[in-house]
Design an enzyme around this catalytic site. Structure first.
Site, PDB file in Angstrom:
ATOM      1  N   THR A 184     -86.412  10.461  61.910  1.00 29.23           N
ATOM      2  CA  THR A 184     -86.546   9.492  63.158  1.00 29.23           C
ATOM      3  C   THR A 184     -87.080  10.505  64.263  1.00 29.23           C
ATOM      4  O   THR A 184     -87.341  11.534  64.004  1.00 29.23           O
ATOM      5  CB  THR A 184     -85.238   8.881  63.465  1.00 29.23           C
ATOM      6  OG1 THR A 184     -85.275   8.040  64.550  1.00 29.23           O
ATOM      7  CG2 THR A 184     -83.925  10.176  64.074  1.00 29.23           C
TER       8      THR A 184
ATOM      9  N   VAL B 192     -89.324   2.249  62.271  1.00 32.54           N
ATOM     10  CA  VAL B 192     -90.218   3.028  63.116  1.00 32.54           C
ATOM     11  C   VAL B 192     -89.219   3.547  64.098  1.00 32.54           C
ATOM     12  O   VAL B 192     -88.427   3.066  64.606  1.00 32.54           O
ATOM     13  CB  VAL B 192     -91.291   2.261  63.975  1.00 32.54           C
ATOM     14  CG1 VAL B 192     -91.722   3.075  64.940  1.00 32.54           C
ATOM     15  CG2 VAL B 192     -92.215   1.589  63.004  1.00 32.54           C
ATOM     16  N   CYS B 193     -89.399   4.990  64.492  1.00 36.04           N
ATOM     17  CA  CYS B 193     -88.401   5.624  65.431  1.00 36.04           C
ATOM     18  C   CYS B 193     -86.933   5.521  65.187  1.00 36.04           C
ATOM     19  O   CYS B 193     -86.496   5.758  64.031  1.00 36.04           O
ATOM     20  CB  CYS B 193     -89.074   5.348  66.742  1.00 36.04           C
ATOM     21  SG  CYS B 193     -88.345   6.267  68.169  1.00 36.04           S
ATOM     22  N   THR B 194     -86.244   4.982  66.060  1.00 36.74           N
ATOM     23  CA  THR B 194     -84.957   4.802  66.119  1.00 36.74           C
ATOM     24  C   THR B 194     -84.393   3.680  65.416  1.00 36.74           C
ATOM     25  O   THR B 194     -83.348   3.452  65.227  1.00 36.74           O
ATOM     26  CB  THR B 194     -84.311   4.784  67.497  1.00 36.74           C
ATOM     27  OG1 THR B 194     -84.706   3.835  68.181  1.00 36.74           O
ATOM     28  CG2 THR B 194     -84.226   6.225  68.097  1.00 36.74           C
TER      29      THR B 194
END
Length: 337
Positions: free
Chosen positions: A127, A107-109
């Site tokens: 990202t 998830v995300c970074t």
């Protein structure tokens, strides 16, 4: 795991984004209400509790280095990850968990952890839009797609920023149990099954450092100072006293674009700001230097896949949204305030 249970191992660490955990976790938990059997296990390096981005202390279920196999391994994001190297022990834990899991996701970074573990080499990935260029530099063998909400490459999934973890989790539920169950989860959580548009609708088109070349900085300053002026290639070249061909070469060499496209992006960002401030689309077109509403609409379609009106509706003030007329429930009378 018991028969029929889908084990989800979630790697957490100090500074992890709380919503990166709670968003997907709610999706999996809600899916269990409709017949799925997800079991979530939180693991950290050393099995120690971690502190989240909002300061809460988060207990875990065990040590990532001793965890058993999972059906899905999920690593979360955190603000420190793009700005500094990923801790070797965190990357090693991710590599080991990925090797023992049928499916890998971030998830995300969290994509930076997968990259540090070598799990994005040769793969498509995404990202948070703000850090996509950094991820591409950090992992040059990956093909980073900055506008994607989530990307699937084989058994590896990566998602965009923060709430995109919900989109990712819904996609995983749909893969496991089909669209009907995933749709029930989305409706229950009041989220779309698939949001329209990509990450670019949330980003600043010209985010990043100013041009290094003095001539290009002069062009940028001139367009920002008066976006409605004549900024044709010939006019810009005359203003900075170079030939149109030389100016085009300078833009391509430093910014990998043309003067015309760069001018459009400055005007486009200004138009978005005007729409955010409450101007209608026609006003936004005129004040940002677009010759007509139609030219603004085409720019929005190119960059966002949305019309200016749809963009404005999506990012309207929450106060405005709360005061929209409500549709009466079927069979009920009109709702009055």
């Amino acid at each position: 795991m018991t028969a029929g249970t889908h084990g989800v191992g979630i790697l957490v660490f100090d500074g992890m984004k709380m919503l990166d955990l709670s968003g997907p976790a709610e999706v999996f938990s809600e899916a269990n209400r409709f017949g799925a059997h997800y079991r979530l296990t939180l693991v950290s390096v050393g099995g120690k509790p971690v502190h989240t981005s909002i300061g809460l202390r988060m207990p875990v279920d065990g040590d990532a280095r001793a965890a058993s196999a999972f059906d899905t391994f999920l690593v979360l994001g955190g603000d420190p990850l793009p700005g500094s190297p990923v801790a070797p022990e965190l990357a090693a834990a991710a590599r080991r968990l990925a090797q023992r899991s049928a499916r890998v996701a971030s998830v995300c970074t969290g994509a930076f952890v997968l990259a540090a573990a070598g799990l994005l080499d040769g793969r498509r990935a995404t990202t948070h839009w703000e850090h996509a260029a950094t991820l591409a530099r950090r992992c040059p063998s990956a093909r980073v797609e900055p506008d994607a909400i989530f990307v699937k490459d084989g058994n590896t999934y990566t998602s965009a920023g923060v709430t995109a973890g919900i989109d990712l989790a819904l996609a995983l539920v749909e893969h496991d149990h089909g669209p009907d169950l995933a749709r029930q989860v989305a409706r229950s959580l009041v989220v779309p099954m698939q949001r329209a548009g990509g990450q670019s609708q949330f980003s600043a088109s010209l985010q990043g450092p100013a041009p290094k070349t003095p001539v290009l900085r002069l062009v940028q300053e001139a367009v920002q100072a008066d976006p409605t002026a004549d900024h044709s290639l010939e006019a810009l070249a005359a203003r900075v006293r170079v030939s149109p061909r030389h100016l085009t070469r300078m833009f391509r060499a430093e910014l990998d674009t043309t003067p015309g496209r760069y001018v459009e992006l400055i005007r486009f960002d200004l138009a978005k700001a005007l729409l955010d401030a409450g101007h209608n689309a026609t006003e936004a077109a005129a004040k940002s230097g677009f010759p007509s509403y139609e030219s603004l609409r085409r720019a929005f379609a190119r960059h966002l896949g949305l019309s200016p009106t749809r963009y404005q509706q999506r990012f309207a003030s929450t106060d405005r949204a709360s005061r929209r007329p409500r549709t009466p429930a079927r069979g009920a009378g009109a709702v009055t305030s």
